[in-house]
Design a protein around this motif. Structure first.
Motif, PDB file in Angstrom:
ATOM      1  N   LEU A   1       0.822  -1.214   0.000  1.00 42.13           N
ATOM      2  CA  LEU A   1       0.000   0.000   0.000  1.00 42.13           C
ATOM      3  C   LEU A   1       0.854   1.261   0.000  1.00 42.13           C
ATOM      4  O   LEU A   1       1.724   1.411   0.849  1.00 42.13           O
ATOM      5  N   LEU A   2       0.578   2.183  -0.900  1.00 42.38           N
ATOM      6  CA  LEU A   2       1.389   3.406  -0.970  1.00 42.38           C
ATOM      7  C   LEU A   2       1.291   4.227   0.304  1.00 42.38           C
ATOM      8  O   LEU A   2       2.244   4.888   0.705  1.00 42.38           O
ATOM      9  N   PHE A   3       0.134   4.183   0.961  1.00 45.38           N
ATOM     10  CA  PHE A   3      -0.058   5.029   2.145  1.00 45.38           C
ATOM     11  C   PHE A   3       0.336   4.341   3.450  1.00 45.38           C
ATOM     12  O   PHE A   3      -0.026   4.796   4.530  1.00 45.38           O
ATOM     13  N   ASP A   4       1.049   3.243   3.363  1.00 44.90           N
ATOM     14  CA  ASP A   4       1.578   2.614   4.574  1.00 44.90           C
ATOM     15  C   ASP A   4       2.728   3.485   5.089  1.00 44.90           C
ATOM     16  O   ASP A   4       3.681   3.754   4.371  1.00 44.90           O
ATOM     17  N   PRO A   5       2.635   3.947   6.352  1.00 45.31           N
ATOM     18  CA  PRO A   5       3.640   4.901   6.845  1.00 45.31           C
ATOM     19  C   PRO A   5       5.002   4.296   7.174  1.00 45.31           C
ATOM     20  O   PRO A   5       5.923   5.037   7.512  1.00 45.31           O
ATOM     21  N   ARG A   6       5.136   2.987   7.084  1.00 46.38           N
ATOM     22  CA  ARG A   6       6.465   2.410   7.335  1.00 46.38           C
ATOM     23  C   ARG A   6       7.308   2.492   6.063  1.00 46.38           C
ATOM     24  O   ARG A   6       6.764   2.647   4.972  1.00 46.38           O
ATOM     25  N   PRO A   7       8.642   2.356   6.188  1.00 45.49           N
ATOM     26  CA  PRO A   7       9.446   2.292   4.951  1.00 45.49           C
ATOM     27  C   PRO A   7       8.961   1.128   4.095  1.00 45.49           C
ATOM     28  O   PRO A   7       8.597   0.081   4.630  1.00 45.49           O
ATOM     29  N   LYS A   8       8.937   1.337   2.792  1.00 40.59           N
ATOM     30  CA  LYS A   8       8.479   0.280   1.895  1.00 40.59           C
ATOM     31  C   LYS A   8       9.556  -0.797   1.761  1.00 40.59           C
ATOM     32  O   LYS A   8      10.742  -0.495   1.821  1.00 40.59           O
ATOM     33  N   GLU A   9       9.111  -2.038   1.590  1.00 43.10           N
ATOM     34  CA  GLU A   9      10.066  -3.127   1.347  1.00 43.10           C
ATOM     35  C   GLU A   9       9.713  -3.861   0.061  1.00 43.10           C
ATOM     36  O   GLU A   9      10.578  -4.326  -0.658  1.00 43.10           O
ATOM     37  N   ARG A  12       6.497  -3.518  -5.199  1.00 41.25           N
ATOM     38  CA  ARG A  12       5.209  -3.056  -5.714  1.00 41.25           C
ATOM     39  C   ARG A  12       4.684  -1.843  -4.948  1.00 41.25           C
ATOM     40  O   ARG A  12       3.804  -1.143  -5.415  1.00 41.25           O
ATOM     41  N   ASP A  13       5.202  -1.626  -3.741  1.00 39.93           N
ATOM     42  CA  ASP A  13       4.745  -0.488  -2.928  1.00 39.93           C
ATOM     43  C   ASP A  13       5.588   0.765  -3.130  1.00 39.93           C
ATOM     44  O   ASP A  13       5.299   1.807  -2.567  1.00 39.93           O
ATOM     45  N   LEU A  14       6.649   0.626  -3.913  1.00 46.25           N
ATOM     46  CA  LEU A  14       7.529   1.777  -4.115  1.00 46.25           C
ATOM     47  C   LEU A  14       7.084   2.533  -5.357  1.00 46.25           C
ATOM     48  O   LEU A  14       7.088   1.998  -6.460  1.00 46.25           O
ATOM     49  N   GLY A  37      19.536  12.406   1.027  1.00 49.30           N
ATOM     50  CA  GLY A  37      18.298  13.146   0.779  1.00 49.30           C
ATOM     51  C   GLY A  37      17.637  13.498   2.089  1.00 49.30           C
ATOM     52  O   GLY A  37      17.910  12.864   3.110  1.00 49.30           O
ATOM     53  N   LEU A  38      16.757  14.497   2.027  1.00 52.22           N
ATOM     54  CA  LEU A  38      16.087  14.957   3.243  1.00 52.22           C
ATOM     55  C   LEU A  38      15.389  13.810   3.973  1.00 52.22           C
ATOM     56  O   LEU A  38      15.083  12.792   3.363  1.00 52.22           O
ATOM     57  N   ARG A  39      15.120  14.012   5.239  1.00 51.28           N
ATOM     58  CA  ARG A  39      14.345  13.050   6.013  1.00 51.28           C
ATOM     59  C   ARG A  39      13.019  12.781   5.293  1.00 51.28           C
ATOM     60  O   ARG A  39      12.403  13.703   4.761  1.00 51.28           O
ATOM     61  N   PRO A 207      12.812  15.359  -3.490  1.00 55.95           N
ATOM     62  CA  PRO A 207      11.349  15.289  -3.351  1.00 55.95           C
ATOM     63  C   PRO A 207      10.715  14.991  -4.707  1.00 55.95           C
ATOM     64  O   PRO A 207      11.347  15.167  -5.746  1.00 55.95           O
ATOM     65  N   PHE A 208       9.471  14.524  -4.723  1.00 54.14           N
ATOM     66  CA  PHE A 208       8.750  14.332  -5.976  1.00 54.14           C
ATOM     67  C   PHE A 208       8.394  15.704  -6.555  1.00 54.14           C
ATOM     68  O   PHE A 208       8.128  16.652  -5.817  1.00 54.14           O
ATOM     69  N   SER A 209       8.377  15.761  -7.891  1.00 52.94           N
ATOM     70  CA  SER A 209       7.890  16.966  -8.568  1.00 52.94           C
ATOM     71  C   SER A 209       6.390  17.113  -8.273  1.00 52.94           C
ATOM     72  O   SER A 209       5.762  16.182  -7.746  1.00 52.94           O
ATOM     73  N   PRO A 244       7.893  12.484  -0.077  1.00 49.68           N
ATOM     74  CA  PRO A 244       6.984  11.338  -0.060  1.00 49.68           C
ATOM     75  C   PRO A 244       6.434  11.007   1.338  1.00 49.68           C
ATOM     76  O   PRO A 244       5.275  10.627   1.466  1.00 49.68           O
ATOM     77  N   GLY A 245       7.266  11.193   2.358  1.00 53.03           N
ATOM     78  CA  GLY A 245       6.812  10.867   3.714  1.00 53.03           C
ATOM     79  C   GLY A 245       5.605  11.695   4.139  1.00 53.03           C
ATOM     80  O   GLY A 245       4.642  11.161   4.693  1.00 53.03           O
ATOM     81  N   TRP A 246       5.618  12.986   3.859  1.00 52.91           N
ATOM     82  CA  TRP A 246       4.472  13.831   4.255  1.00 52.91           C
ATOM     83  C   TRP A 246       3.244  13.454   3.436  1.00 52.91           C
ATOM     84  O   TRP A 246       2.126  13.423   3.957  1.00 52.91           O
ATOM     85  N   LEU A 247       3.433  13.179   2.138  1.00 58.68           N
ATOM     86  CA  LEU A 247       2.300  12.810   1.294  1.00 58.68           C
ATOM     87  C   LEU A 247       1.698  11.488   1.776  1.00 58.68           C
ATOM     88  O   LEU A 247       0.477  11.309   1.783  1.00 58.68           O
ATOM     89  N   THR A 248       2.577  10.578   2.199  1.00 55.11           N
ATOM     90  CA  THR A 248       2.116   9.286   2.704  1.00 55.11           C
ATOM     91  C   THR A 248       1.282   9.468   3.978  1.00 55.11           C
ATOM     92  O   THR A 248       0.217   8.856   4.135  1.00 55.11           O
ATOM     93  N   TYR A 249       1.766  10.320   4.878  1.00 58.32           N
ATOM     94  CA  TYR A 249       1.013  10.567   6.122  1.00 58.32           C
ATOM     95  C   TYR A 249      -0.366  11.151   5.807  1.00 58.32           C
ATOM     96  O   TYR A 249      -1.366  10.769   6.402  1.00 58.32           O
TER      97      TYR A 249
HETATM   98  P1  ADP Z   1      13.811   8.133   4.651  1.00 60.10           P
HETATM   99  O1  ADP Z   1      14.502   6.847   4.947  1.00 60.10           O
HETATM  100  O2  ADP Z   1      14.445   8.914   3.557  1.00 60.10           O
HETATM  101  O3  ADP Z   1      13.611   8.986   5.876  1.00 60.10           O
HETATM  102  P2  ADP Z   1      11.482   6.457   4.255  1.00 60.10           P
HETATM  103  O4  ADP Z   1      11.918   5.434   3.299  1.00 60.10           O
HETATM  104  O5  ADP Z   1      11.373   6.076   5.683  1.00 60.10           O
HETATM  105  O6  ADP Z   1      12.364   7.799   4.107  1.00 60.10           O
HETATM  106  O7  ADP Z   1      10.093   7.014   3.735  1.00 60.10           O
HETATM  107  C1  ADP Z   1       9.321   7.947   4.474  1.00 60.10           C
HETATM  108  C2  ADP Z   1       7.851   7.612   4.287  1.00 60.10           C
HETATM  109  O8  ADP Z   1       7.475   7.833   2.936  1.00 60.10           O
HETATM  110  C3  ADP Z   1       7.474   6.163   4.569  1.00 60.10           C
HETATM  111  O9  ADP Z   1       6.167   6.154   5.050  1.00 60.10           O
HETATM  112  C4  ADP Z   1       7.494   5.508   3.208  1.00 60.10           C
HETATM  113  O10 ADP Z   1       6.590   4.441   3.163  1.00 60.10           O
HETATM  114  C5  ADP Z   1       7.056   6.637   2.292  1.00 60.10           C
HETATM  115  N1  ADP Z   1       7.724   6.609   0.982  1.00 60.10           N
HETATM  116  C6  ADP Z   1       8.912   7.162   0.703  1.00 60.10           C
HETATM  117  N2  ADP Z   1       9.237   6.991  -0.592  1.00 60.10           N
HETATM  118  C7  ADP Z   1       8.221   6.307  -1.147  1.00 60.10           C
HETATM  119  C8  ADP Z   1       7.951   5.833  -2.472  1.00 60.10           C
HETATM  120  N3  ADP Z   1       8.825   6.029  -3.468  1.00 60.10           N
HETATM  121  N4  ADP Z   1       6.808   5.167  -2.676  1.00 60.10           N
HETATM  122  C9  ADP Z   1       5.937   4.967  -1.679  1.00 60.10           C
HETATM  123  N5  ADP Z   1       6.118   5.400  -0.420  1.00 60.10           N
HETATM  124  C10 ADP Z   1       7.241   6.066  -0.145  1.00 60.10           C
END
Ligand code: ADP
Ligand code: MG
Length: 359
Positions: A1-9, A12-14, A37-39, A207-209, A244-249
């Motif tokens: 899921l794109l909106f999963d707030p954890r780092p993607k693994e 298909r979620d990236l 890159g930024l946090r 950041p994304f455009s 992406p992190g803020w958009l995901t949240y």
């Molecule tokens: P960083 O390690 O740079 O701090 P993360 O990988 O932890 O960033 O990503 C921050 C948040 O944004 C997480 O919730 C992650 O799921 C989401 N995210 C970041 N990049 C993508 C991406 N390319 N596609 C989908 N979700 C993303």
């Protein structure tokens, strides 16, 4: 899921990031790659997806857990390494038997940090290299949020890294949200540094455009079967920017709250709180200059020059502030990625950083 707030693994979620993945994949053909890159720009996600895709022998070390600590010890480092090795299949762990400072407690590898019999990082890297060779896989060590390593006390990790660079097949990935601090730790341009003059590959995760950000949000909502008006998606980007992190949240909160305004406000308030917390971490060990750093961040909300900073500090203190001090304070904020520099102007590195310093 794109909106999963954890780092993607899962690949298909990236969303997007094909270029960065490709660069990182070829980066690990060479000894050292920096992923900067930024946090919340998605560095951990990119690394973790590559870990799924590439059948290397991965050692993933999460330095983020040490963020905000005054210092890290050899023990912390060794325990993190131990954890990574213990996530491997048992067969591979057995290979560490017999190494100085290493025990196998049942099937768990234990690395000693004590004086006298401490496990040496260079020995561990050497064994890692051998195991990988036998397996026909590449050994890759990831230091995620590697700028934290500059607070490692009583041990210079650059020596074993330089040794591995010159003699072993081990590859390193250093990620970092604080770009300048990663450089300070690696000291690549310092003739006195063990790593001086070594070539590294650098990959920047931006950041994304606007277009990609909107596409990310649309795709995320579509994935969970939600119809969201275009105007809302656009407002979300205009208020949050392309990290992406803020958009995901935002997407995550929207799914929970089912309301654009509430989701946006919650993203902003949570984000601002996170930034403030990270800033407090930055101030650890810099308490004496605490008020000065806040003054600068406030003065630079809409962009500022070096002279603006000097003026703001002097106005606040009612006394002269040394030019060198001004330069040093600004440099620390830039190296820690709270400010970015564009020409003569310093600005908050992202929208929520700007908001975090609103009185
Ligand atoms: P960083 O390690 O740079 O701090 P993360 O990988 O932890 O960033 O990503 C921050 C948040 O944004 C997480 O919730 C992650 O799921 C989401 N995210 C970041 N990049 C993508 C991406 N390319 N596609 C989908 N979700 C993303
Ligand atoms: Mg990360």
């Amino acid at each position: 899921l794109l909106f999963d707030p954890r780092p993607k693994e899962d690949p298909r979620d990236l969303f997007d990031r094909e270029e960065e993945l490709k660069a990182l994949r070829s980066g690990i053909n060479y000894p050292v790659t920096l992923l900067l890159g930024l946090r919340r720009s998605g560095k951990s996600s990119i690394v973790k997806v590559l870990m799924r895709q590439e059948d290397a022998l991965w050692v993933y070390l999460d330095m983020r857990k040490f963020e905000g600590r005054a210092y890290i010890t050899y023990r912390d480092l060794v325990q993190e390494l131990e954890g990574a090795i213990n996530s491997w299949p048992e067969r591979l762990r057995q290979a560490f038997r017999g190494l100085r400072g290493v025990r196998l407690a049942g099937v768990e590898v234990r690395l000693s940090w004590g004086p006298g019999d401490r496990a040496e990082i260079s020995d561990v890297l050497e064994r890692l290299s051998e195991v990988a060779e036998e397996e026909g896989r590449r050994p890759v060590v990831v230091f995620d949020e590697s700028q934290e390593l500059r607070r490692l006390k009583g041990y210079d990790l650059l020596y074993p890294i330089a040794y591995a660079y010159d003699n072993l097949r081990v590859r390193f990935i250093f990620t970092g949200s604080e770009v300048g601090m990663v450089y300070r730790f690696l000291r690549l341009n310092d003739p006195g540094s063990p790593l001086y003059g070594r070539a590294v590959t650098e990959i920047n995760v931006g950041p994304f455009s606007r277009g990609l950000s909107l596409e990310f949000l649309r795709r995320g909502f579509e994935e969970v079967g939600m119809k969201v008006p275009e105007a809302e998606v656009e407002e979300a980007y205009d208020s949050l920017g392309g990290i992406p992190g803020w958009l995901t949240y935002y997407g995550f909160y929207y799914m929970q709250l089912r309301d654009h305004r509430e989701a946006l406000n919650k993203t902003i308030s949570t984000g601002v709180e996170l930034v403030r917390q990270e800033f407090r971490g930055f101030l650890v060990g810099r308490e004496a200059a605490r008020e000065r750093y806040y003054t600068i961040m406030e003065a630079c909300r809409e962009g500022c020059t070096w002279s603006d900073v000097k003026r703001a500090l002097e106005a606040r203190e009612g006394a002269r502030v040394d030019d060198k001090q001004v330069t040093l304070l600004i440099r620390n904020l830039v190296d820690a990625s709270f400010l970015t520099r564009e020409g003569d102007l310093y600005r908050p590195a992202d929208v929520l950083i700007r908001r975090a310093f609103q009185r």
